[in-house]
Design a protein around this motif. Structure first.
Motif, PDB file in Angstrom:
ATOM      1  N   ASP A   1       0.857  -1.179   0.000  1.00 17.48           N
ATOM      2  CA  ASP A   1       0.000   0.000   0.000  1.00 17.48           C
ATOM      3  C   ASP A   1       0.896   1.232   0.000  1.00 17.48           C
ATOM      4  O   ASP A   1       2.126   1.105   0.096  1.00 17.48           O
ATOM      5  CB  ASP A   1      -0.947   0.002   1.205  1.00 17.48           C
ATOM      6  CG  ASP A   1      -2.305   0.597   0.853  1.00 17.48           C
ATOM      7  OD1 ASP A   1      -2.341   1.773   0.434  1.00 17.48           O
ATOM      8  OD2 ASP A   1      -3.335  -0.099   1.002  1.00 17.48           O
ATOM      9  N   ARG A   2       0.297   2.408  -0.092  1.00 21.85           N
ATOM     10  CA  ARG A   2       1.104   3.627  -0.139  1.00 21.85           C
ATOM     11  C   ARG A   2       1.807   3.888   1.190  1.00 21.85           C
ATOM     12  O   ARG A   2       2.875   4.518   1.221  1.00 21.85           O
ATOM     13  CB  ARG A   2       0.232   4.826  -0.502  1.00 21.85           C
ATOM     14  CG  ARG A   2      -0.276   4.798  -1.931  1.00 21.85           C
ATOM     15  CD  ARG A   2      -1.082   6.041  -2.252  1.00 21.85           C
ATOM     16  NE  ARG A   2      -0.242   7.226  -2.257  1.00 21.85           N
ATOM     17  CZ  ARG A   2       0.386   7.688  -3.329  1.00 21.85           C
ATOM     18  NH1 ARG A   2       0.268   7.059  -4.491  1.00 21.85           N
ATOM     19  NH2 ARG A   2       1.120   8.782  -3.269  1.00 21.85           N
ATOM     20  N   THR A   3       1.212   3.448   2.293  1.00 16.94           N
ATOM     21  CA  THR A   3       1.803   3.636   3.614  1.00 16.94           C
ATOM     22  C   THR A   3       1.790   2.321   4.371  1.00 16.94           C
ATOM     23  O   THR A   3       1.076   1.378   3.998  1.00 16.94           O
ATOM     24  CB  THR A   3       1.021   4.688   4.427  1.00 16.94           C
ATOM     25  OG1 THR A   3      -0.340   4.254   4.567  1.00 16.94           O
ATOM     26  CG2 THR A   3       1.046   6.043   3.726  1.00 16.94           C
ATOM     27  N   LEU A   4       2.544   2.270   5.445  1.00 12.18           N
ATOM     28  CA  LEU A   4       2.561   1.088   6.302  1.00 12.18           C
ATOM     29  C   LEU A   4       1.521   1.230   7.408  1.00 12.18           C
ATOM     30  O   LEU A   4       1.227   2.345   7.850  1.00 12.18           O
ATOM     31  CB  LEU A   4       3.947   0.906   6.929  1.00 12.18           C
ATOM     32  CG  LEU A   4       5.111   0.647   5.970  1.00 12.18           C
ATOM     33  CD1 LEU A   4       6.420   0.624   6.756  1.00 12.18           C
ATOM     34  CD2 LEU A   4       4.917  -0.655   5.206  1.00 12.18           C
ATOM     35  N   PRO A   5       0.962   0.123   7.884  1.00 11.32           N
ATOM     36  CA  PRO A   5       0.046   0.202   9.027  1.00 11.32           C
ATOM     37  C   PRO A   5       0.809   0.493  10.308  1.00 11.32           C
ATOM     38  O   PRO A   5       2.043   0.399  10.349  1.00 11.32           O
ATOM     39  CB  PRO A   5      -0.577  -1.198   9.055  1.00 11.32           C
ATOM     40  CG  PRO A   5       0.476  -2.085   8.480  1.00 11.32           C
ATOM     41  CD  PRO A   5       1.151  -1.265   7.419  1.00 11.32           C
ATOM     42  N   GLU A   6       0.102   0.844  11.362  1.00 12.69           N
ATOM     43  CA  GLU A   6       0.761   1.138  12.641  1.00 12.69           C
ATOM     44  C   GLU A   6       1.500  -0.080  13.176  1.00 12.69           C
ATOM     45  O   GLU A   6       2.582   0.039  13.748  1.00 12.69           O
ATOM     46  CB  GLU A   6      -0.277   1.616  13.655  1.00 12.69           C
ATOM     47  CG  GLU A   6      -0.876   2.975  13.330  1.00 12.69           C
ATOM     48  CD  GLU A   6      -1.830   3.441  14.404  1.00 12.69           C
ATOM     49  OE1 GLU A   6      -1.947   2.751  15.441  1.00 12.69           O
ATOM     50  OE2 GLU A   6      -2.474   4.499  14.226  1.00 12.69           O
ATOM     51  N   ALA A   7       0.913  -1.257  13.021  1.00 17.26           N
ATOM     52  CA  ALA A   7       1.560  -2.496  13.468  1.00 17.26           C
ATOM     53  C   ALA A   7       1.876  -3.356  12.255  1.00 17.26           C
ATOM     54  O   ALA A   7       0.999  -3.611  11.423  1.00 17.26           O
ATOM     55  CB  ALA A   7       0.652  -3.259  14.430  1.00 17.26           C
ATOM     56  N   THR A   8       3.115  -3.793  12.151  1.00 18.46           N
ATOM     57  CA  THR A   8       3.516  -4.600  10.995  1.00 18.46           C
ATOM     58  C   THR A   8       3.917  -6.025  11.380  1.00 18.46           C
ATOM     59  O   THR A   8       4.312  -6.804  10.517  1.00 18.46           O
ATOM     60  CB  THR A   8       4.699  -3.940  10.273  1.00 18.46           C
ATOM     61  OG1 THR A   8       5.798  -3.800  11.198  1.00 18.46           O
ATOM     62  CG2 THR A   8       4.312  -2.576   9.726  1.00 18.46           C
ATOM     63  N   ASN A   9       3.800  -6.370  12.647  1.00 21.23           N
ATOM     64  CA  ASN A   9       4.187  -7.706  13.103  1.00 21.23           C
ATOM     65  C   ASN A   9       2.992  -8.657  13.022  1.00 21.23           C
ATOM     66  O   ASN A   9       2.429  -9.088  14.022  1.00 21.23           O
ATOM     67  CB  ASN A   9       4.738  -7.652  14.535  1.00 21.23           C
ATOM     68  CG  ASN A   9       3.775  -7.025  15.516  1.00 21.23           C
ATOM     69  OD1 ASN A   9       2.919  -6.221  15.133  1.00 21.23           O
ATOM     70  ND2 ASN A   9       3.919  -7.384  16.796  1.00 21.23           N
ATOM     71  N   VAL A  10       2.607  -8.987  11.794  1.00 22.21           N
ATOM     72  CA  VAL A  10       1.486  -9.879  11.537  1.00 22.21           C
ATOM     73  C   VAL A  10       2.032 -11.152  10.914  1.00 22.21           C
ATOM     74  O   VAL A  10       2.794 -11.097   9.940  1.00 22.21           O
ATOM     75  CB  VAL A  10       0.456  -9.223  10.597  1.00 22.21           C
ATOM     76  CG1 VAL A  10      -0.695 -10.179  10.311  1.00 22.21           C
ATOM     77  CG2 VAL A  10      -0.065  -7.922  11.204  1.00 22.21           C
ATOM     78  N   ASP A  11       1.664 -12.293  11.454  1.00 24.79           N
ATOM     79  CA  ASP A  11       2.171 -13.571  10.952  1.00 24.79           C
ATOM     80  C   ASP A  11       1.895 -13.723   9.460  1.00 24.79           C
ATOM     81  O   ASP A  11       0.767 -13.518   8.983  1.00 24.79           O
ATOM     82  CB  ASP A  11       1.522 -14.730  11.701  1.00 24.79           C
ATOM     83  CG  ASP A  11       1.994 -14.841  13.137  1.00 24.79           C
ATOM     84  OD1 ASP A  11       3.024 -14.212  13.465  1.00 24.79           O
ATOM     85  OD2 ASP A  11       1.331 -15.530  13.940  1.00 24.79           O
TER      86      ASP A  11
END
Length: 295
Positions: free
Chosen positions: A32-42
Motif C-alpha cells: 500500500d502507499r503507507t505502512l500500518p501502525e503495526a507490521t508484526n502480523v504472521d
C-alpha cells in the motif's frame, strides 16, 4: 514453505479482507502507499510502494517472486479526485503491476469495475439486454471508468506477452457485513416515485468478492478472462423488473430476469471458476462480523 502472493491496496476496504482470508494459506506481501501502525502480523510482509512508479513496483514484485499478484490498489472513484488524476493513477499503477507480475510468471487477479458497462452515466441508460453479462459492450463515461478499461487492455497485453492468466473482476458496489450502505436507499424506495439507479440496485458482499478472488487464483484457466462479481439479488426486496420499469419507465427489449435476481449475470464465474455469490443483504445487512483486525 508457503507460496507467496502479492496484494496491492492491502490496507483498503477490500484489500484487508483479501489479505486476512489468504494469510493462513499463503505468505502475503501486502503493498500500500503507507505502512500500518503495526507490521508484526504472521505471514504478512508489509511494503510501502507508490504503484505509479515503475521501479519500486518492479523491484517489490520481482524480489517477492510470487505465484500470484492480486491488484486492488486503485483510486476507487472520482468523488474527491479530478478525473484526469484518477485515470493517470489507475492506468499507470495497473500497467506497472500487471507487467511486473507477467515478467515473474505470476498469475493475476485485479479489480476492474461494473461501471465500464455505462449504466452509471449522469442520466443512466438501459443496457442492450438483461441480465448484463461480460459480453455487453462497454460504454465508459468518466476518467475512472476509462482507467478500468485501460487496465483490461493491459491485461490483454500481459497474457499476449507472458504465459500467465489474468482475471479482471468487475465488482458491483461492495458492501460490508453489519454496515451495508444500501439500507437507507432501500428504506426510502417507493415504486411510485422511483428514479433511475445506476447499477439497478445491485451490490456484492465483500466475502463474495474474497471468495471469487481465491477461486481465480486457485482454479486454472488460460489467458485473460473478465468476471462479473454481483450479489444474487437486488437490495430492494421487490422484483427486479418491477423496480427497473418503475425507475426507467421501460425494460430493455431483451430481458430474461425473474424474481429479485440481480440485473447482472455471474454465470461465467460459475462456469469457469465454480463460484457463485452466497451472501444476500437479507442476512448480511445486520450481521455482527468484525473487520479484519491486523490494521
Amino acid at each position: 514453505m508457503s507460496e507467496t502472493i502479492v496484494v496491492t491496496g492491502a490496507l483498503g476496504g477490500s484489500g484487508r479482507w483479501i489479505v486476512d482470508d489468504l494469510r493462513d494459506d499463503y505468505r502475503i506481501v501486502a503493498v500500500d502507499r503507507t505502512l500500518p501502525e503495526a507490521t508484526n502480523v504472521d505471514d504478512v510482509d508489509f511494503r510501502a510502494v507508490d504503484l505509479t512508479k515503475q521501479g519500486p513496483v518492479w523491484q517489490t514484485i520481482i524480489e517477492a517472486d510470487p505465484t500470484a499478484v492480486i491488484h486492488f490498489g486503485n483510486i476507487p472513484h472520482e468523488e474527491d479526485h479530478a478525473g484526469g488524476h484518477v485515470y493517470e493513477n489507475n492506468a499507470m499503477s495497473t500497467f506497472h503491476t500487471l507487467e511486473a507480475a507477467g515478467r515473474v510468471d505470476a498469475d493475476i487477479v485485479w479489480a476492474s469495475s461494473e461501471t465500464v458497462y455505462g449504466t452509471h452515466w449522469p442520466e443512466p441508460e438501459l443496457p442492450e439486454y438483461f441480465p448484463v453479462d461480460e459480453e455487453h459492450p462497454p460504454r465508459p463515461w468518466n476518467g475512472y471508468e476509462t482507467s478500468k478499461l485501460a487496465g483490461e487492455a493491459a491485461a490483454d497485453r500481459v497474457t499476449n506477452a507472458f504465459d500467465v492468466s489474468v482475471a479482471s473482476i468487475r465488482p458491483s458496489w461492495i458492501q460490508y457485513p453489519g454496515r451495508y450502505e444500501i439500507t437507507s436507499i432501500r428504506e426510502a424506495f417507493d415504486l411510485e416515485s422511483a428514479r433511475r439507479f445506476g447499477n439497478f440496485w445491485s451490490y456484492v458482499d465483500i466475502r463474495d468478492v474474497v471468495s471469487l478472488v481465491r477461486a481465480a487464483i486457485e482454479i486454472d484457466f488460460d489467458g485473460h478472462e473478465v468476471f462479473n462479481a454481483f450479489g444474487p439479488d437486488n437490495f430492494l426486496g421487490v422484483e427486479t423488473t418491477t423496480a427497473i420499469e418503475a425507475g426507467y419507465g421501460s425494460l430493455s427489449e431483451t430481458c430474461d430476469l425473474s424474481g429479485e435476481e440481480s440485473a447482472f449475470s455471474t454465470a461465467k464465474a460459475e462456469s469457469i471458476l465454480d463460484w457463485e455469490p452466497t451472501h444476500s443483504w437479507r442476512t448480511a445487512e445486520d450481521e455482527a462480523i468484525a473487520d479484519p483486525s491486523f490494521v
